[in-house]
Scaffold this motif. Structure first.
Motif, PDB file in Angstrom:
ATOM      1  N   ASN A  33       0.826  -1.207   0.000  1.00 24.28           N
ATOM      2  CA  ASN A  33       0.000   0.000   0.000  1.00 24.28           C
ATOM      3  C   ASN A  33       0.856   1.250   0.000  1.00 24.28           C
ATOM      4  O   ASN A  33       1.838   1.338   0.700  1.00 24.28           O
ATOM      5  CB  ASN A  33      -0.892   0.026   1.232  1.00 24.28           C
ATOM      6  N   ASP A  34       0.424   2.218  -0.733  1.00 26.99           N
ATOM      7  CA  ASP A  34       1.083   3.519  -0.787  1.00 26.99           C
ATOM      8  C   ASP A  34       0.692   4.309   0.452  1.00 26.99           C
ATOM      9  O   ASP A  34      -0.480   4.540   0.700  1.00 26.99           O
ATOM     10  CB  ASP A  34       0.642   4.241  -2.061  1.00 26.99           C
ATOM     11  N   PRO A  35       1.673   4.724   1.284  1.00 29.34           N
ATOM     12  CA  PRO A  35       1.336   5.448   2.508  1.00 29.34           C
ATOM     13  C   PRO A  35       0.678   6.800   2.235  1.00 29.34           C
ATOM     14  O   PRO A  35       0.038   7.370   3.107  1.00 29.34           O
ATOM     15  CB  PRO A  35       2.687   5.635   3.212  1.00 29.34           C
ATOM     16  N   ASP A  36       0.832   7.318   1.018  1.00 28.93           N
ATOM     17  CA  ASP A  36       0.223   8.602   0.670  1.00 28.93           C
ATOM     18  C   ASP A  36      -1.147   8.445   0.018  1.00 28.93           C
ATOM     19  O   ASP A  36      -1.756   9.423  -0.350  1.00 28.93           O
ATOM     20  CB  ASP A  36       1.135   9.387  -0.281  1.00 28.93           C
ATOM     21  N   SER A  37      -1.614   7.199  -0.127  1.00 25.02           N
ATOM     22  CA  SER A  37      -2.899   7.014  -0.799  1.00 25.02           C
ATOM     23  C   SER A  37      -4.048   7.260   0.176  1.00 25.02           C
ATOM     24  O   SER A  37      -3.919   7.076   1.375  1.00 25.02           O
ATOM     25  CB  SER A  37      -2.999   5.616  -1.404  1.00 25.02           C
ATOM     26  N   ARG A  38      -5.139   7.669  -0.359  1.00 27.19           N
ATOM     27  CA  ARG A  38      -6.325   8.015   0.435  1.00 27.19           C
ATOM     28  C   ARG A  38      -7.313   6.860   0.357  1.00 27.19           C
ATOM     29  O   ARG A  38      -7.635   6.375  -0.709  1.00 27.19           O
ATOM     30  CB  ARG A  38      -6.922   9.286  -0.161  1.00 27.19           C
ATOM     31  N   SER A  39      -7.822   6.437   1.500  1.00 17.60           N
ATOM     32  CA  SER A  39      -8.791   5.339   1.492  1.00 17.60           C
ATOM     33  C   SER A  39     -10.218   5.859   1.604  1.00 17.60           C
ATOM     34  O   SER A  39     -11.154   5.153   1.267  1.00 17.60           O
ATOM     35  CB  SER A  39      -8.497   4.365   2.634  1.00 17.60           C
ATOM     36  N   THR A  40     -10.402   7.088   2.080  1.00 18.43           N
ATOM     37  CA  THR A  40     -11.737   7.667   2.189  1.00 18.43           C
ATOM     38  C   THR A  40     -11.732   9.061   1.556  1.00 18.43           C
ATOM     39  O   THR A  40     -10.713   9.753   1.572  1.00 18.43           O
ATOM     40  CB  THR A  40     -12.201   7.785   3.649  1.00 18.43           C
ATOM     41  N   PRO A  41     -12.853   9.481   1.026  1.00 19.29           N
ATOM     42  CA  PRO A  41     -12.933  10.820   0.422  1.00 19.29           C
ATOM     43  C   PRO A  41     -12.683  11.920   1.459  1.00 19.29           C
ATOM     44  O   PRO A  41     -13.008  11.757   2.631  1.00 19.29           O
ATOM     45  CB  PRO A  41     -14.370  10.893  -0.098  1.00 19.29           C
ATOM     46  N   ASP A  42     -12.121  13.005   0.997  1.00 17.66           N
ATOM     47  CA  ASP A  42     -11.901  14.165   1.863  1.00 17.66           C
ATOM     48  C   ASP A  42     -13.114  15.086   1.709  1.00 17.66           C
ATOM     49  O   ASP A  42     -13.145  15.962   0.860  1.00 17.66           O
ATOM     50  CB  ASP A  42     -10.604  14.883   1.462  1.00 17.66           C
ATOM     51  N   HIS A  43     -14.107  14.852   2.537  1.00 16.77           N
ATOM     52  CA  HIS A  43     -15.359  15.594   2.424  1.00 16.77           C
ATOM     53  C   HIS A  43     -15.183  17.082   2.701  1.00 16.77           C
ATOM     54  O   HIS A  43     -15.928  17.900   2.164  1.00 16.77           O
ATOM     55  CB  HIS A  43     -16.426  14.994   3.338  1.00 16.77           C
ATOM     56  N   SER A  44     -14.200  17.446   3.514  1.00 17.12           N
ATOM     57  CA  SER A  44     -13.983  18.869   3.790  1.00 17.12           C
ATOM     58  C   SER A  44     -13.543  19.607   2.524  1.00 17.12           C
ATOM     59  O   SER A  44     -13.966  20.736   2.282  1.00 17.12           O
ATOM     60  CB  SER A  44     -12.970  19.071   4.920  1.00 17.12           C
ATOM     61  N   LEU A  45     -12.736  18.960   1.706  1.00 16.30           N
ATOM     62  CA  LEU A  45     -12.345  19.571   0.429  1.00 16.30           C
ATOM     63  C   LEU A  45     -13.539  19.649  -0.524  1.00 16.30           C
ATOM     64  O   LEU A  45     -13.691  20.634  -1.241  1.00 16.30           O
ATOM     65  CB  LEU A  45     -11.219  18.775  -0.226  1.00 16.30           C
ATOM     66  N   HIS A  46     -14.369  18.636  -0.506  1.00 13.76           N
ATOM     67  CA  HIS A  46     -15.563  18.647  -1.361  1.00 13.76           C
ATOM     68  C   HIS A  46     -16.496  19.784  -0.945  1.00 13.76           C
ATOM     69  O   HIS A  46     -17.025  20.496  -1.801  1.00 13.76           O
ATOM     70  CB  HIS A  46     -16.296  17.315  -1.283  1.00 13.76           C
ATOM     71  N   ARG A  47     -16.697  19.957   0.364  1.00 13.24           N
ATOM     72  CA  ARG A  47     -17.543  21.048   0.857  1.00 13.24           C
ATOM     73  C   ARG A  47     -16.944  22.407   0.511  1.00 13.24           C
ATOM     74  O   ARG A  47     -17.663  23.346   0.143  1.00 13.24           O
ATOM     75  CB  ARG A  47     -17.751  20.931   2.364  1.00 13.24           C
ATOM     76  N   LEU A  48     -15.624  22.520   0.618  1.00 15.34           N
ATOM     77  CA  LEU A  48     -14.958  23.780   0.291  1.00 15.34           C
ATOM     78  C   LEU A  48     -15.144  24.116  -1.190  1.00 15.34           C
ATOM     79  O   LEU A  48     -15.409  25.266  -1.552  1.00 15.34           O
ATOM     80  CB  LEU A  48     -13.473  23.708   0.644  1.00 15.34           C
ATOM     81  N   HIS A  49     -15.029  23.121  -2.045  1.00 16.32           N
ATOM     82  CA  HIS A  49     -15.248  23.342  -3.473  1.00 16.32           C
ATOM     83  C   HIS A  49     -16.691  23.801  -3.721  1.00 16.32           C
ATOM     84  O   HIS A  49     -16.931  24.729  -4.502  1.00 16.32           O
ATOM     85  CB  HIS A  49     -14.947  22.076  -4.271  1.00 16.32           C
ATOM     86  N   ALA A  50     -17.658  23.168  -3.076  1.00 15.66           N
ATOM     87  CA  ALA A  50     -19.062  23.553  -3.242  1.00 15.66           C
ATOM     88  C   ALA A  50     -19.288  24.989  -2.754  1.00 15.66           C
ATOM     89  O   ALA A  50     -20.001  25.767  -3.403  1.00 15.66           O
ATOM     90  CB  ALA A  50     -19.971  22.587  -2.489  1.00 15.66           C
ATOM     91  N   LYS A  51     -18.660  25.337  -1.648  1.00 13.89           N
ATOM     92  CA  LYS A  51     -18.801  26.698  -1.116  1.00 13.89           C
ATOM     93  C   LYS A  51     -18.173  27.708  -2.076  1.00 13.89           C
ATOM     94  O   LYS A  51     -18.718  28.789  -2.285  1.00 13.89           O
ATOM     95  CB  LYS A  51     -18.145  26.790   0.255  1.00 13.89           C
ATOM     96  N   ALA A  52     -17.048  27.370  -2.681  1.00 12.41           N
ATOM     97  CA  ALA A  52     -16.407  28.261  -3.648  1.00 12.41           C
ATOM     98  C   ALA A  52     -17.335  28.512  -4.831  1.00 12.41           C
ATOM     99  O   ALA A  52     -17.455  29.646  -5.306  1.00 12.41           O
ATOM    100  CB  ALA A  52     -15.080  27.668  -4.123  1.00 12.41           C
ATOM    101  N   ALA A  53     -18.025  27.481  -5.291  1.00 12.10           N
ATOM    102  CA  ALA A  53     -18.967  27.637  -6.398  1.00 12.10           C
ATOM    103  C   ALA A  53     -20.141  28.525  -5.981  1.00 12.10           C
ATOM    104  O   ALA A  53     -20.595  29.368  -6.768  1.00 12.10           O
ATOM    105  CB  ALA A  53     -19.464  26.269  -6.867  1.00 12.10           C
ATOM    106  N   GLN A  54     -20.610  28.362  -4.754  1.00  7.56           N
ATOM    107  CA  GLN A  54     -21.705  29.214  -4.258  1.00  7.56           C
ATOM    108  C   GLN A  54     -21.267  30.669  -4.175  1.00  7.56           C
ATOM    109  O   GLN A  54     -22.014  31.579  -4.558  1.00  7.56           O
ATOM    110  CB  GLN A  54     -22.151  28.744  -2.875  1.00  7.56           C
ATOM    111  N   TYR A  55     -20.071  30.897  -3.679  1.00  9.25           N
ATOM    112  CA  TYR A  55     -19.571  32.266  -3.551  1.00  9.25           C
ATOM    113  C   TYR A  55     -19.360  32.903  -4.921  1.00  9.25           C
ATOM    114  O   TYR A  55     -19.629  34.081  -5.115  1.00  9.25           O
ATOM    115  CB  TYR A  55     -18.272  32.305  -2.747  1.00  9.25           C
ATOM    116  N   HIS A 104      -5.866  13.701  -5.246  1.00  9.56           N
ATOM    117  CA  HIS A 104      -4.959  14.790  -4.890  1.00  9.56           C
ATOM    118  C   HIS A 104      -4.019  14.321  -3.786  1.00  9.56           C
ATOM    119  O   HIS A 104      -4.292  13.310  -3.127  1.00  9.56           O
ATOM    120  CB  HIS A 104      -5.760  16.020  -4.435  1.00  9.56           C
ATOM    121  N   PRO A 105      -2.907  15.016  -3.601  1.00  4.74           N
ATOM    122  CA  PRO A 105      -1.975  14.613  -2.540  1.00  4.74           C
ATOM    123  C   PRO A 105      -2.659  14.593  -1.164  1.00  4.74           C
ATOM    124  O   PRO A 105      -3.522  15.435  -0.881  1.00  4.74           O
ATOM    125  CB  PRO A 105      -0.891  15.699  -2.576  1.00  4.74           C
ATOM    126  N   VAL A 106      -2.295  13.635  -0.344  1.00  9.30           N
ATOM    127  CA  VAL A 106      -2.888  13.480   0.981  1.00  9.30           C
ATOM    128  C   VAL A 106      -2.716  14.749   1.810  1.00  9.30           C
ATOM    129  O   VAL A 106      -3.617  15.142   2.550  1.00  9.30           O
ATOM    130  CB  VAL A 106      -2.276  12.262   1.711  1.00  9.30           C
TER     131      VAL A 106
END
Length: 100
Positions: A1-23, A71-73
């Motif tokens: 396993n790659d120690p830098d790989s992500r096993s779960t989505p980063d929901h905080s980044l997803h929310r930030l992207h959605a907020k950027a679109a709203q703004y 994206h990078p961890v």
């Protein structure tokens, strides 16, 4: 396993992207208003509003990488929004964020 790989989505980044679109939508629909007024309407300080708004100008492939968790961890919502000066140039964005 790659120690830098992500096993779960980063929901905080997803929310930030959605907020950027709203703004961005708020900004484009209210061009006659200043940032301070737009921020107040959004219930945030103008500094935060501006930082998040800038993220609506990320390169499309960077947005895809974030939404697909390629994206990078070390790239998280706090780092992207508070600690990083994200350039407007898409190639410079890729270099700064570590997304190829």
């Amino acid at each position: 396993n790659d120690p830098d790989s992500r096993s779960t989505p980063d929901h905080s980044l997803h929310r930030l992207h959605a907020k950027a679109a709203q703004y961005q939508d708020r900004f484009l629909k209210n061009r006659n208003k200043g940032m301070a007024d737009l921020a107040k309407e959004a219930g945030v300080c103008s500094s935060y509003f501006t930082r998040v708004l800038r993220l609506s100008f990320l390169a499309p492939d960077i947005v895809q990488a974030i939404l697909q968790n390629r994206h990078p961890v070390e790239l998280n919502a706090e780092r992207l929004c508070k600690r990083m000066d994200v350039p407007y140039d898409w190639e410079a964005q890729r270099l700064r964020l570590g997304i190829d």
